[in-house]
Design a protein around this motif. Structure first.
Motif, PDB file in Angstrom:
ATOM      1  N   ARG A   1      13.123   9.511  -7.263  1.00 33.65           N
ATOM      2  CA  ARG A   1      11.766   9.100  -7.660  1.00 33.65           C
ATOM      3  C   ARG A   1      11.112  10.154  -8.535  1.00 33.65           C
ATOM      4  NH1 ARG A   1       6.687  10.783  -8.208  1.00 33.65           N
ATOM      5  NH2 ARG A   1       5.024   9.487  -7.371  1.00 33.65           N
ATOM      6  N   ASN A   2      11.208  11.441  -8.139  1.00 32.99           N
ATOM      7  CA  ASN A   2      10.546  12.503  -8.893  1.00 32.99           C
ATOM      8  C   ASN A   2      11.231  12.784 -10.226  1.00 32.99           C
ATOM      9  OD1 ASN A   2       8.472  12.906  -7.056  1.00 32.99           O
ATOM     10  ND2 ASN A   2       9.647  14.395  -5.859  1.00 32.99           N
ATOM     11  N   GLU A  34       0.825  -1.205   0.000  1.00 31.79           N
ATOM     12  CA  GLU A  34       0.000   0.000   0.000  1.00 31.79           C
ATOM     13  C   GLU A  34       0.859   1.254   0.000  1.00 31.79           C
ATOM     14  OE1 GLU A  34      -4.046  -1.476   2.338  1.00 31.79           O
ATOM     15  OE2 GLU A  34      -2.261  -0.932   3.493  1.00 31.79           O
ATOM     16  N   LEU A  35       1.929   1.250   0.775  1.00 31.46           N
ATOM     17  CA  LEU A  35       2.825   2.403   0.795  1.00 31.46           C
ATOM     18  C   LEU A  35       3.484   2.614  -0.562  1.00 31.46           C
ATOM     19  CD1 LEU A  35       4.563   2.016   4.263  1.00 31.46           C
ATOM     20  CD2 LEU A  35       3.020   3.849   3.564  1.00 31.46           C
ATOM     21  N   ALA A  36       3.842   1.531  -1.236  1.00 33.14           N
ATOM     22  CA  ALA A  36       4.465   1.644  -2.546  1.00 33.14           C
ATOM     23  C   ALA A  36       3.507   2.271  -3.554  1.00 33.14           C
ATOM     24  CB  ALA A  36       4.921   0.273  -3.024  1.00 33.14           C
ATOM     25  N   VAL A  37       2.258   1.826  -3.523  1.00 33.17           N
ATOM     26  CA  VAL A  37       1.253   2.400  -4.435  1.00 33.17           C
ATOM     27  C   VAL A  37       1.063   3.881  -4.144  1.00 33.17           C
ATOM     28  CG1 VAL A  37      -1.178   2.345  -5.091  1.00 33.17           C
ATOM     29  CG2 VAL A  37       0.073   0.198  -4.795  1.00 33.17           C
ATOM     30  N   GLN A  38       0.985   4.239  -2.858  1.00 34.02           N
ATOM     31  CA  GLN A  38       0.803   5.640  -2.480  1.00 34.02           C
ATOM     32  C   GLN A  38       1.992   6.486  -2.911  1.00 34.02           C
ATOM     33  OE1 GLN A  38       0.259   4.912   1.686  1.00 34.02           O
ATOM     34  NE2 GLN A  38      -1.658   3.819   1.323  1.00 34.02           N
ATOM     35  N   ALA A  39       3.201   5.931  -2.763  1.00 34.31           N
ATOM     36  CA  ALA A  39       4.413   6.688  -3.102  1.00 34.31           C
ATOM     37  C   ALA A  39       4.537   6.941  -4.593  1.00 34.31           C
ATOM     38  CB  ALA A  39       5.646   5.946  -2.602  1.00 34.31           C
ATOM     39  N   LEU A  40       3.880   6.125  -5.400  1.00 32.31           N
ATOM     40  CA  LEU A  40       3.936   6.305  -6.850  1.00 32.31           C
ATOM     41  C   LEU A  40       2.746   7.091  -7.380  1.00 32.31           C
ATOM     42  CD1 LEU A  40       5.259   2.780  -7.889  1.00 32.31           C
ATOM     43  CD2 LEU A  40       6.543   4.918  -7.740  1.00 32.31           C
ATOM     44  N   SER A  41       1.951   7.645  -6.470  1.00 36.21           N
ATOM     45  CA  SER A  41       0.795   8.450  -6.836  1.00 36.21           C
ATOM     46  C   SER A  41       1.135   9.930  -6.704  1.00 36.21           C
ATOM     47  CB  SER A  41      -0.388   8.109  -5.921  1.00 36.21           C
ATOM     48  OG  SER A  41      -0.699   6.739  -5.949  1.00 36.21           O
ATOM     49  N   SER A  42       0.188  10.780  -7.057  1.00 32.76           N
ATOM     50  CA  SER A  42       0.329  12.203  -6.773  1.00 32.76           C
ATOM     51  C   SER A  42       0.162  12.419  -5.270  1.00 32.76           C
ATOM     52  CB  SER A  42      -0.740  12.996  -7.517  1.00 32.76           C
ATOM     53  OG  SER A  42      -2.031  12.664  -7.025  1.00 32.76           O
ATOM     54  N   ILE A  43       0.508  13.592  -4.791  1.00 29.55           N
ATOM     55  CA  ILE A  43       0.337  13.878  -3.365  1.00 29.55           C
ATOM     56  C   ILE A  43      -1.126  13.701  -2.970  1.00 29.55           C
ATOM     57  CG2 ILE A  43       0.601  15.587  -1.530  1.00 29.55           C
ATOM     58  CD1 ILE A  43       2.734  16.946  -3.176  1.00 29.55           C
ATOM     59  N   GLU A  44      -2.030  14.309  -3.751  1.00 22.44           N
ATOM     60  CA  GLU A  44      -3.450  14.266  -3.404  1.00 22.44           C
ATOM     61  C   GLU A  44      -3.979  12.841  -3.392  1.00 22.44           C
ATOM     62  OE1 GLU A  44      -7.752  16.022  -5.002  1.00 22.44           O
ATOM     63  OE2 GLU A  44      -5.868  16.779  -5.828  1.00 22.44           O
ATOM     64  N   HIS A  45      -3.727  12.096  -4.468  1.00 26.28           N
ATOM     65  CA  HIS A  45      -4.245  10.738  -4.544  1.00 26.28           C
ATOM     66  C   HIS A  45      -3.557   9.835  -3.528  1.00 26.28           C
ATOM     67  CE1 HIS A  45      -6.276   7.290  -6.100  1.00 26.28           C
ATOM     68  NE2 HIS A  45      -5.164   6.702  -6.520  1.00 26.28           N
ATOM     69  N   TYR A  57      -2.496  10.644  -0.560  1.00 18.49           N
ATOM     70  CA  TYR A  57      -3.087  10.855   0.750  1.00 18.49           C
ATOM     71  C   TYR A  57      -4.535  10.374   0.804  1.00 18.49           C
ATOM     72  CZ  TYR A  57       0.768  12.996   3.152  1.00 18.49           C
ATOM     73  OH  TYR A  57       1.979  13.203   3.784  1.00 18.49           O
ATOM     74  N   ASP A  58      -5.241  10.422  -0.309  1.00 22.14           N
ATOM     75  CA  ASP A  58      -6.578   9.814  -0.340  1.00 22.14           C
ATOM     76  C   ASP A  58      -6.484   8.327  -0.005  1.00 22.14           C
ATOM     77  OD1 ASP A  58      -7.790  12.190  -1.015  1.00 22.14           O
ATOM     78  OD2 ASP A  58      -7.987  11.728  -3.151  1.00 22.14           O
ATOM     79  N   LEU A  59      -5.468   7.654  -0.564  1.00 24.57           N
ATOM     80  CA  LEU A  59      -5.290   6.227  -0.314  1.00 24.57           C
ATOM     81  C   LEU A  59      -4.830   5.965   1.122  1.00 24.57           C
ATOM     82  CD1 LEU A  59      -3.460   5.225  -3.634  1.00 24.57           C
ATOM     83  CD2 LEU A  59      -5.831   4.716  -3.027  1.00 24.57           C
ATOM     84  N   LEU A  60      -3.962   6.820   1.636  1.00 22.84           N
ATOM     85  CA  LEU A  60      -3.400   6.614   2.957  1.00 22.84           C
ATOM     86  C   LEU A  60      -4.363   6.983   4.077  1.00 22.84           C
ATOM     87  CD1 LEU A  60      -0.880   5.978   4.717  1.00 22.84           C
ATOM     88  CD2 LEU A  60      -0.173   8.363   4.385  1.00 22.84           C
ATOM     89  N   ALA A  61      -5.322   7.843   3.796  1.00 23.87           N
ATOM     90  CA  ALA A  61      -6.157   8.450   4.827  1.00 23.87           C
ATOM     91  C   ALA A  61      -6.752   7.467   5.837  1.00 23.87           C
ATOM     92  CB  ALA A  61      -7.265   9.274   4.175  1.00 23.87           C
TER      93      ALA A  61
END
Length: 257
Positions: A200-201, A11-22, A24-28
């Motif tokens: 990464r960026n 889950e952290l890997a997926v979140q890290a490869l997303s935009s900031i907004e998305h 944090y939506d996933l992590l929330a």
């Protein structure tokens, strides 16, 4: 680093490869079970120090996330508190943590210190902190742990937006920790994280801006002053001192003149 209720490595890997907004939506839903959530001892230390600066009627939590700062503001403000964030997922978690007074069971939830019917009204606004939709309406603004998501070139604009949301004499406060000693484990950990994030960026889009080493005190004080604030630093004594006697953390108190 994480409890069993926290996010998995996948889950952290997926979140890290997303935009900031998305991301944090996933992590929330699991954010409060990660080290990213501001520790209670920091929240309590800030609350105790800011209480001396009051009283306050209205408060704004900038980049509120799941609402830890709103809990602080509810202990400090008498009339109205607003949490603003650009993540819909984070705001959903915050709303669930702070239901309206008539829906909250007695003695339950992060704001249980405020007896039913006696706490300030709480509102939630989805907006980008770089373009806050508020008139000068607040006596107090605060933020916890969000500044690494803004590039140094964006910092002055962010501070100017907060300045424009405060009434004359209003105060913008946030804690800032002392930098780790050069060569310490914490120093290398933060440096390694920032290097990994820059790599990464450079290789992946969309970008996920999260840098721990770009929020330097001298630069921050200069940008606050340019934005129209009078600034002073207050040691957060409850968080202790370093071996050389300097405070481990300070409270930045920026007043709109």
């Amino acid at each position: 680093m994480f409890t069993e209720q926290g996010p998995t490595v996948r889950e952290l890997a997926v979140q890290a490869l997303s935009s900031i907004e998305h991301g944090y939506d996933l992590l929330a839903p699991k954010f409060d079970h990660t080290p990213y959530r501001t520790p209670d001892r920091v929240l309590d230390a800030v609350t105790d120090e800011v209480r001396r600066l009051g009283p306050f009627d209205t408060g704004l939590d900038v980049c509120c996330g799941t609402g830890a700062g709103v809990g602080v503001l509810r202990r400090l403000c008498r009339e109205r508190v607003v949490g603003v964030d650009f993540s819909a997922g984070m705001l959903a978690e915050a709303r669930a943590a702070f239901p309206p007074e008539d829906e909250r069971p007695a003695e339950e939830g992060p704001a249980a210190e405020a007896p039913a019917g006696e706490g300030p009204a709480v509102d939630w606004v989805r907006a980008d902190a770089r373009s806050l939709p508020f008139a000068p309406a607040f006596d107090l603004a605060l933020s916890f742990g969000a500044f690494g998501h803004f590039l140094p070139a964006e910092r002055f604009g962010l501070f100017a937006e907060v300045h424009g949301s405060l009434r004359p004499g209003g105060q913008f406060v946030f804690p800032i920790g002392a930098p780790p000693p050069v060569g310490s484990r914490a120093y290398w950990s933060l440096l390694g994280f920032d290097v990994a994030m820059r790599v990464r960026n450079a290789l992946w889009r969309p970008q996920f801006v999260m840098y721990y080493r770009t929020f330097r005190l001298g630069d921050v004080l200069e940008d606050l002053t340019r934005a129209g604030f009078a600034v002073r630093l207050v040691p957060l004594a409850e968080l202790g001192r370093r071996p050389d006697g300097s405070p481990r953390a300070r409270l930045v108190v920026a007043t709109r003149e």
